[in-house]
Design a protein around this motif. Sequence first.
Motif, short mmCIF file in Angstrom:
data_model
loop_
_atom_site.label_atom_id
_atom_site.label_comp_id
_atom_site.label_asym_id
_atom_site.label_seq_id
_atom_site.Cartn_x
_atom_site.Cartn_y
_atom_site.Cartn_z
N LEU A 49 13.34 -2.55 -2.61
CA LEU A 49 13.50 -3.79 -3.38
C LEU A 49 12.18 -4.21 -4.02
CD1 LEU A 49 15.85 -5.89 -1.06
CD2 LEU A 49 16.45 -4.48 -3.03
N LEU A 50 11.07 -3.97 -3.32
CA LEU A 50 9.76 -4.32 -3.88
C LEU A 50 9.46 -3.46 -5.11
CD1 LEU A 50 7.28 -6.08 -3.45
CD2 LEU A 50 6.31 -4.28 -2.00
N GLU A 51 9.80 -2.18 -5.03
CA GLU A 51 9.60 -1.30 -6.19
C GLU A 51 10.48 -1.73 -7.35
OE1 GLU A 51 9.91 3.42 -7.48
OE2 GLU A 51 10.71 2.74 -5.56
N PHE A 52 11.73 -2.07 -7.06
CA PHE A 52 12.65 -2.49 -8.12
C PHE A 52 12.20 -3.80 -8.76
CE2 PHE A 52 16.95 -0.22 -7.87
CZ PHE A 52 16.31 1.00 -7.72
N ALA A 53 11.71 -4.75 -7.93
CA ALA A 53 11.25 -6.03 -8.47
C ALA A 53 10.06 -5.81 -9.42
CB ALA A 53 10.86 -6.97 -7.34
N LEU A 54 9.11 -4.96 -8.99
CA LEU A 54 7.95 -4.68 -9.83
C LEU A 54 8.37 -3.94 -11.10
CD1 LEU A 54 4.93 -5.15 -9.78
CD2 LEU A 54 4.63 -2.91 -8.72
N LEU A 55 9.32 -3.01 -10.94
CA LEU A 55 9.82 -2.27 -12.10
C LEU A 55 10.52 -3.21 -13.08
CD1 LEU A 55 10.21 0.63 -13.26
CD2 LEU A 55 12.42 0.68 -12.10
N GLY A 56 11.30 -4.16 -12.56
CA GLY A 56 11.97 -5.13 -13.42
C GLY A 56 10.99 -6.01 -14.16
N LEU A 57 9.92 -6.42 -13.48
CA LEU A 57 8.91 -7.27 -14.11
C LEU A 57 8.23 -6.55 -15.26
CD1 LEU A 57 7.71 -10.12 -13.72
CD2 LEU A 57 5.91 -9.06 -12.34
N VAL A 58 7.84 -5.30 -15.04
CA VAL A 58 7.16 -4.51 -16.07
C VAL A 58 8.11 -4.22 -17.24
CG1 VAL A 58 6.12 -2.26 -16.58
CG2 VAL A 58 5.47 -3.51 -14.51
N CYS A 59 9.31 -3.74 -16.91
CA CYS A 59 10.28 -3.41 -17.97
C CYS A 59 10.70 -4.65 -18.75
CB CYS A 59 11.50 -2.74 -17.37
SG CYS A 59 11.18 -1.07 -16.73
N GLY A 60 10.85 -5.79 -18.07
CA GLY A 60 11.21 -7.02 -18.76
C GLY A 60 10.14 -7.46 -19.73
N ARG A 95 0.84 -1.21 0.00
CA ARG A 95 0.00 0.00 0.00
C ARG A 95 0.86 1.25 0.00
NH1 ARG A 95 -3.16 -3.23 3.60
NH2 ARG A 95 -2.26 -2.19 5.44
N LEU A 96 1.98 1.20 0.72
CA LEU A 96 2.91 2.32 0.71
C LEU A 96 3.58 2.46 -0.65
CD1 LEU A 96 4.05 4.51 2.58
CD2 LEU A 96 5.86 2.91 3.24
N LEU A 97 3.86 1.32 -1.26
CA LEU A 97 4.45 1.34 -2.59
C LEU A 97 3.49 1.97 -3.60
CD1 LEU A 97 6.61 0.45 -4.66
CD2 LEU A 97 5.45 -1.76 -4.79
N ARG A 98 2.19 1.70 -3.45
CA ARG A 98 1.21 2.29 -4.36
C ARG A 98 1.23 3.81 -4.27
NH1 ARG A 98 -4.97 1.43 -2.96
NH2 ARG A 98 -4.31 2.98 -1.44
N LEU A 99 1.34 4.33 -3.06
CA LEU A 99 1.42 5.79 -2.89
C LEU A 99 2.70 6.33 -3.53
CD1 LEU A 99 0.21 6.07 0.82
CD2 LEU A 99 -1.09 6.57 -1.26
N ARG A 100 3.81 5.62 -3.35
CA ARG A 100 5.08 6.08 -3.94
C ARG A 100 4.97 6.11 -5.47
NH1 ARG A 100 10.94 3.40 -2.69
NH2 ARG A 100 10.77 4.78 -0.87
N ILE A 101 4.38 5.06 -6.05
CA ILE A 101 4.25 5.00 -7.51
C ILE A 101 3.37 6.12 -8.02
CG2 ILE A 101 3.28 3.61 -9.41
CD1 ILE A 101 4.37 1.14 -8.00
N GLN A 102 2.31 6.43 -7.30
CA GLN A 102 1.44 7.55 -7.71
C GLN A 102 2.22 8.86 -7.69
OE1 GLN A 102 -1.81 6.87 -4.85
NE2 GLN A 102 -3.18 6.61 -6.60
N GLN A 103 3.07 9.05 -6.71
CA GLN A 103 3.84 10.29 -6.61
C GLN A 103 4.96 10.35 -7.65
OE1 GLN A 103 5.20 10.17 -2.58
NE2 GLN A 103 3.25 10.81 -1.70
N GLN A 104 5.46 9.19 -8.06
CA GLN A 104 6.62 9.15 -8.96
C GLN A 104 6.25 8.83 -10.41
OE1 GLN A 104 9.64 9.95 -8.10
NE2 GLN A 104 9.27 10.16 -5.89
N GLN A 105 5.01 9.11 -10.81
CA GLN A 105 4.58 8.76 -12.16
C GLN A 105 5.44 9.45 -13.22
OE1 GLN A 105 0.37 8.46 -13.24
NE2 GLN A 105 -0.14 8.68 -11.08
N ARG A 106 5.75 10.72 -12.99
CA ARG A 106 6.56 11.46 -13.98
C ARG A 106 7.94 10.82 -14.10
NH1 ARG A 106 10.17 15.73 -13.95
NH2 ARG A 106 10.16 17.01 -15.85
N TRP A 107 8.51 10.47 -12.97
CA TRP A 107 9.84 9.84 -12.97
C TRP A 107 9.80 8.49 -13.68
CZ3 TRP A 107 14.74 11.03 -12.15
CH2 TRP A 107 15.66 10.01 -11.93
N HIS A 108 8.76 7.69 -13.42
CA HIS A 108 8.66 6.39 -14.05
C HIS A 108 8.43 6.51 -15.55
CE1 HIS A 108 7.58 4.61 -9.91
NE2 HIS A 108 8.80 4.23 -10.23
#
Length: 826
Positions: free
Chosen positions: A750-761, A451-464
């Motif tokens: 690490l959870l953000e990086f794992a999810l990022l790796g899955l999507v980018c892969g 749930r905390l990761l979801r908030l971070r992703i919402q805040q970092q949409q431009r960066w992603h």
Amino acid sequence: MTNHSLLKLAWQQTLAANRLPIWRALLLALTVAISIATLLAVLGDRLEQSLGRQTAELLGADMTLRSGRPIDPAIAERARSLGLETSGVIQFPTMIEAGDNLLLISLRVVEAPYPLRGKIVTQPTLPHLPEPGTLWAEPSVLERLNLKVGDQIELGYTTFTVAAQLTSTPDRGNGFSTFSPQVIINRQDLTATKLLGVGSRARYRQLFAGEPQALKQLEARIRASMASDERLITLDNSNNNINSSALNNASRYLRLGALLTLLISALTIALSLRRYTLNSRDRAAVLLSLGMTARQLQILFLLQLLLAWVACALVGTGIALLLEQFALVLLSDLLPQPVPLAQPVFYGLGALLGLVSLITLGLPPMVAMSQVSVMYLFRRTAAPTTLGGRVLQLVAGVLLTGLLMLYLEDLQLTLILIGALLITAWVLGKFGAWLLRISAFALAGKHTLVRLLRLRIQQQQRWHRMQIPVISLLLALMAISLWARSDLMERWQNQLPDDAPNHFLINIQPHERDGVDQVLDNYQLNSSLYPMIRGRISALNGEPVATAFTPEQRQHNALNRELNLSWTSEMPGHNRLVAGRWSPQADGDTAYISVEQAFANTLGLKLGDTLSFTVGSFPVDGVITSVRAVQWESFQPNFYVIFTPGALDNMPMSYITSFHAEGEQRKVAAALLQRFPTITLIDIDQLLAQARSLIGKLSDTSGMVMLLTLLAGLILVFTTLSQELDQRRYENALLHTLGATPQQCRQLDLLEFALLGLVCGGLAAALGEIALWFIHQRLVLIEPVLHPSNWVLLPLTATALFTLTGLLARRRVDESNSYRLLRTLS
């Protein structure tokens, strides 16, 4: 500040920057880019020169005019007037006799000087051409007739002495005569043999050698008056080298690997420079506060880049030269020795490319850094983007476009590539950020950190949206390099399987067919006999060749010679249908034909066209109903045109077949020749061994380029993710002050990086598959294939790689440094 002081300060800053991971990543990426660019430039030039020399030695000349009738002596006179060497050759099949033994051979009649390039090797060694009354014969001739050097042999109406055994010789001719047992005699003996009379079928060649400029003048003169049955062979259009197809594909792969590595290195350089200049804003503000002008700051940064370039250029060029020697050792058996040196300009091309890339990519961040206000030390506000800065970014883009165009040598392709990259990056950014957000929402109820990761992703949409395209493109480039090599190796290996035919049988007469089949069956050899008739294309849809085809199409060899035509009710197993339908039989008086794909594309042939042939003096028509893909390198009998059965009945024909024999089966050669002395048996074991050796060595060479590409990619992965972690340090510091433990902060990263790796892969797998289709079709020219397993392996590998990078590159944030980090933002 003086120039000396600026240089001294630049040197000090360069030494200090070497302690920063981001600067070391920049130096490593620049070194790799210079290494690969220098390697491909130098190695490519040396290979091109070597292959040109090898082709000339195979041709026996720099240029050859071939004809089915005597060549005009005026052409030889014109060549001599231009300062060129020239020599005439006549070659035709005939029977040779030793006692009661007969053998069909290919007789080559030569005159001095011969050959003009390369050399004939004999045993014993003889310095000149055969003396009148003597001949040179290949070992297979002597073995089959049970002869040795010094024995007598009957050729036509003349008795010759075997003066030497031919070990190797250039200018073997074209077609199947390349493999036939050959005998060489002096031109002075031809008349006495009475073998060549009116109406005799012979091939005439005029060889030329000399300065390139004179050859071009003669080529233009010959082409202006060439007859329809004449063909001019130059080093550029020669296909005599059996290894040319594999070498061309290898060259394309090496060029592709270089392009991928340069793109990856350019991304790494750009990101590293951007991050380094952002980290250097404090230092820039301090220097400006001490009285340094913006121009001096720009010069300082430029000097620092130049110092880095000098070091990387020296190291990168040295590495390239070492790798070049390694590649040449691998290919030493395939290239004429010594290998010519590359032109001097190519040794500095990689360093020049690195300099242009570094300066071009460094200009925008360099100017942005020089515009930092002194107030930045007290108030963390970025300098506004000025019109001059945007213009500079545009100039940098134009320069990079020009650099890419020079490499690809195609403006249209360059613009298409850049446009495709920009559109792809935009789509990946939007779609990737959406996937990341959807994935986080789907997992939000599973764990508090999610749930905390979801908030971070919402805040970092431009960066992603900025990072996902870069990382996905990077993974796709790495995957393309790996998959392209794997596909190319598989194509080469499938092209020459262990059971590839190593013997050809030609000139099998109809009354010998059943007997040949019986002998092959006795030795348990599987083979198919194909009927063969020679015919010349005479018209297309009723319109003669002279008007039905364009001038460029009329240069195709198929329109200037007789073709080997065949017929069968079933499509050969080593062919593949690509258009139309296979017609197993004729429809009344209408004959159907199947044509080879490249042949059809070059001549503009379409389904439904009627192609007319002249076989001897008989006209034959066929309607095109299918197009086949033919693997010419398969060592199987292949044909441009295949008729339905019945269309070519009652015409003089012979049969051809190929088979694989090993061990005891190899005795079939002697059995066939003893029973059928007029057939021609061609043993190509030596050619197959050479081709397999070539494939292995090219595999090693292309693997070296692939490793450099993957190294550059891994550097960029680490650099990009390290920057991502630096951005997260401030967020983690805030979370830590609010009660989160260091372990929870680490798990969140690490959870953000794992999810990022899955999507980018996943995105990289899709992008790589699309790009590979284009590469296979247009660049390495092999059949596109899907890679379903990699759709799973690439996302999982990316996830593991991103997680591992996060573990290695992440810096621990505890309570003491959390407050210090947060104070830097105030």
